[in-house]
Design a protein around this motif. Structure first.
Motif, mmCIF file in Angstrom:
data_model
loop_
_atom_site.group_PDB
_atom_site.id
_atom_site.type_symbol
_atom_site.label_atom_id
_atom_site.label_comp_id
_atom_site.label_asym_id
_atom_site.label_seq_id
_atom_site.Cartn_x
_atom_site.Cartn_y
_atom_site.Cartn_z
ATOM 1 N N GLN A 8 -55.530 -130.511 10.101
ATOM 2 C CA GLN A 8 -55.712 -131.651 9.377
ATOM 3 C C GLN A 8 -56.844 -132.466 9.925
ATOM 4 O OE1 GLN A 8 -51.880 -133.298 9.024
ATOM 5 N NE2 GLN A 8 -52.132 -134.579 11.077
ATOM 6 N N HIS A 9 -57.425 -132.946 9.055
ATOM 7 C CA HIS A 9 -58.591 -134.342 9.558
ATOM 8 C C HIS A 9 -59.047 -134.692 8.206
ATOM 9 C CE1 HIS A 9 -62.202 -135.841 11.281
ATOM 10 N NE2 HIS A 9 -61.622 -135.426 12.604
ATOM 11 N N ASN A 55 -58.816 -140.648 12.987
ATOM 12 C CA ASN A 55 -58.969 -141.903 12.205
ATOM 13 C C ASN A 55 -58.567 -141.022 10.741
ATOM 14 O OD1 ASN A 55 -59.364 -143.383 14.126
ATOM 15 N ND2 ASN A 55 -61.331 -142.600 14.436
ATOM 16 N N MET A 56 -57.599 -141.308 10.119
ATOM 17 C CA MET A 56 -57.258 -140.611 8.742
ATOM 18 C C MET A 56 -56.608 -141.655 7.884
ATOM 19 S SD MET A 56 -55.848 -136.750 9.732
ATOM 20 C CE MET A 56 -54.523 -137.360 10.835
ATOM 21 N N PRO A 57 -56.640 -141.585 6.630
ATOM 22 C CA PRO A 57 -56.165 -142.511 6.042
ATOM 23 C C PRO A 57 -54.769 -142.040 5.713
ATOM 24 C CG PRO A 57 -57.197 -140.847 4.425
ATOM 25 C CD PRO A 57 -57.523 -140.669 6.148
ATOM 26 N N GLN A 58 -53.800 -143.110 5.160
ATOM 27 C CA GLN A 58 -52.470 -143.089 5.156
ATOM 28 C C GLN A 58 -51.666 -142.877 6.362
ATOM 29 O OE1 GLN A 58 -51.266 -142.963 1.891
ATOM 30 N NE2 GLN A 58 -53.597 -143.176 1.515
ATOM 31 N N LEU A 80 -53.059 -130.239 19.016
ATOM 32 C CA LEU A 80 -54.214 -130.334 19.867
ATOM 33 C C LEU A 80 -55.215 -131.606 19.026
ATOM 34 C CD1 LEU A 80 -55.206 -126.673 20.307
ATOM 35 C CD2 LEU A 80 -54.514 -128.475 21.914
ATOM 36 N N VAL A 81 -55.592 -132.588 19.660
ATOM 37 C CA VAL A 81 -56.455 -133.401 18.911
ATOM 38 C C VAL A 81 -57.852 -133.292 18.714
ATOM 39 C CG1 VAL A 81 -57.102 -135.948 18.865
ATOM 40 C CG2 VAL A 81 -54.674 -135.291 19.632
ATOM 41 N N MET A 82 -58.505 -133.317 17.461
ATOM 42 C CA MET A 82 -59.887 -132.909 17.303
ATOM 43 C C MET A 82 -60.622 -134.476 17.153
ATOM 44 S SD MET A 82 -60.043 -130.038 14.573
ATOM 45 C CE MET A 82 -59.125 -130.919 13.425
ATOM 46 N N ALA A 83 -61.368 -135.059 17.876
ATOM 47 C CA ALA A 83 -61.999 -136.198 17.793
ATOM 48 C C ALA A 83 -63.519 -136.259 18.622
ATOM 49 C CB ALA A 83 -61.160 -137.411 18.215
ATOM 50 N N VAL A 84 -64.348 -137.137 18.046
ATOM 51 C CA VAL A 84 -65.861 -137.366 18.754
ATOM 52 C C VAL A 84 -65.429 -138.246 19.747
ATOM 53 C CG1 VAL A 84 -67.800 -138.538 18.358
ATOM 54 C CG2 VAL A 84 -66.936 -137.432 16.547
ATOM 55 N N SER A 85 -64.751 -139.333 19.759
ATOM 56 C CA SER A 85 -64.534 -139.922 20.985
ATOM 57 C C SER A 85 -63.550 -139.628 22.109
ATOM 58 C CB SER A 85 -64.067 -141.428 20.617
ATOM 59 O OG SER A 85 -63.881 -142.201 21.532
ATOM 60 N N ALA A 86 -63.941 -139.376 23.145
ATOM 61 C CA ALA A 86 -63.048 -138.854 24.320
ATOM 62 C C ALA A 86 -62.892 -139.713 25.387
ATOM 63 C CB ALA A 86 -63.891 -137.408 24.869
ATOM 64 N N THR A 87 -62.625 -141.238 25.159
ATOM 65 C CA THR A 87 -62.367 -142.172 26.158
ATOM 66 C C THR A 87 -61.220 -141.627 26.691
ATOM 67 O OG1 THR A 87 -61.345 -143.614 24.836
ATOM 68 C CG2 THR A 87 -63.642 -143.713 24.634
ATOM 69 N N PRO A 88 -61.169 -142.139 28.130
ATOM 70 C CA PRO A 88 -59.760 -141.741 28.852
ATOM 71 C C PRO A 88 -58.858 -142.464 28.151
ATOM 72 C CG PRO A 88 -61.553 -142.350 30.140
ATOM 73 C CD PRO A 88 -62.105 -142.540 29.111
ATOM 74 N N GLU A 89 -58.742 -143.768 27.686
ATOM 75 C CA GLU A 89 -57.843 -144.409 26.808
ATOM 76 C C GLU A 89 -57.168 -143.594 25.753
ATOM 77 O OE1 GLU A 89 -60.865 -145.829 27.356
ATOM 78 O OE2 GLU A 89 -60.242 -147.029 29.151
ATOM 79 N N LEU A 90 -58.307 -143.201 24.840
ATOM 80 C CA LEU A 90 -57.598 -142.281 23.685
ATOM 81 C C LEU A 90 -56.941 -141.005 24.214
ATOM 82 C CD1 LEU A 90 -60.508 -142.521 21.172
ATOM 83 C CD2 LEU A 90 -58.448 -143.703 21.102
ATOM 84 N N LYS A 91 -57.330 -140.270 25.151
ATOM 85 C CA LYS A 91 -56.665 -139.144 25.538
ATOM 86 C C LYS A 91 -55.437 -139.428 26.211
ATOM 87 C CE LYS A 91 -60.550 -136.261 26.861
ATOM 88 N NZ LYS A 91 -61.563 -135.375 27.703
#
Length: 121
Positions: A8-9, A55-58, A80-91
């Motif tokens: 899902q993305h 970052n998805m709607p709904q 598993l999370v798929m994302a461009v931003s891989a900041t330590p905070e988001l992880k």
């Protein structure tokens, strides 16, 4: 028996690319464009692994992960999370919500398949 993966993305191109890679590796794939659709898909048939964007709607990825972890019959499914931003905070936030791992964009096909297989072993 083939693994079944929910991808899902909100980015259709990314979602379809991930699905094509997984299908080429012999896995069955279901797709959703946001967390609300993902939760609905999980109500109709079980999956072995979930790949989600953030970052998805709904219903965003963090809300989705928390919703899945809050349901007894879904709690054990690796996410598993798929994302461009891989900041330590988001992880850290993803891990704290219940994610099993992180896959950065652009997706590396070999790493995607390997990671899915590792979390289901």
């Amino acid at each position: 028996m083939a693994l079944t993966i929910l991808v899902q993305h909100s980015n259709r191109e990314l979602r379809e690319h991930a699905a094509a890679v997984l299908e080429a590796a012999g896995m069955a794939v279901r797709q959703a464009s946001d967390g609300t659709q993902g939760l609905a898909a999980l109500e109709t048939a079980p999956v072995d692994v979930i790949l989600t964007g953030i970052n998805m709607p709904q219903l965003d990825g963090f809300g989705f992960i928390e919703a899945v972890r809050g349901r007894d019959r879904l709690r054990a499914i690796p996410i598993l999370v798929m994302a461009v931003s891989a900041t330590p905070e988001l992880k850290t936030r993803a891990r704290n919500a219940g994610a099993a791992g992180w896959l950065p964009h652009p997706l590396d096909p070999a790493r995607l398949v390997e990671t899915v297989r590792i979390v289901t072993a």
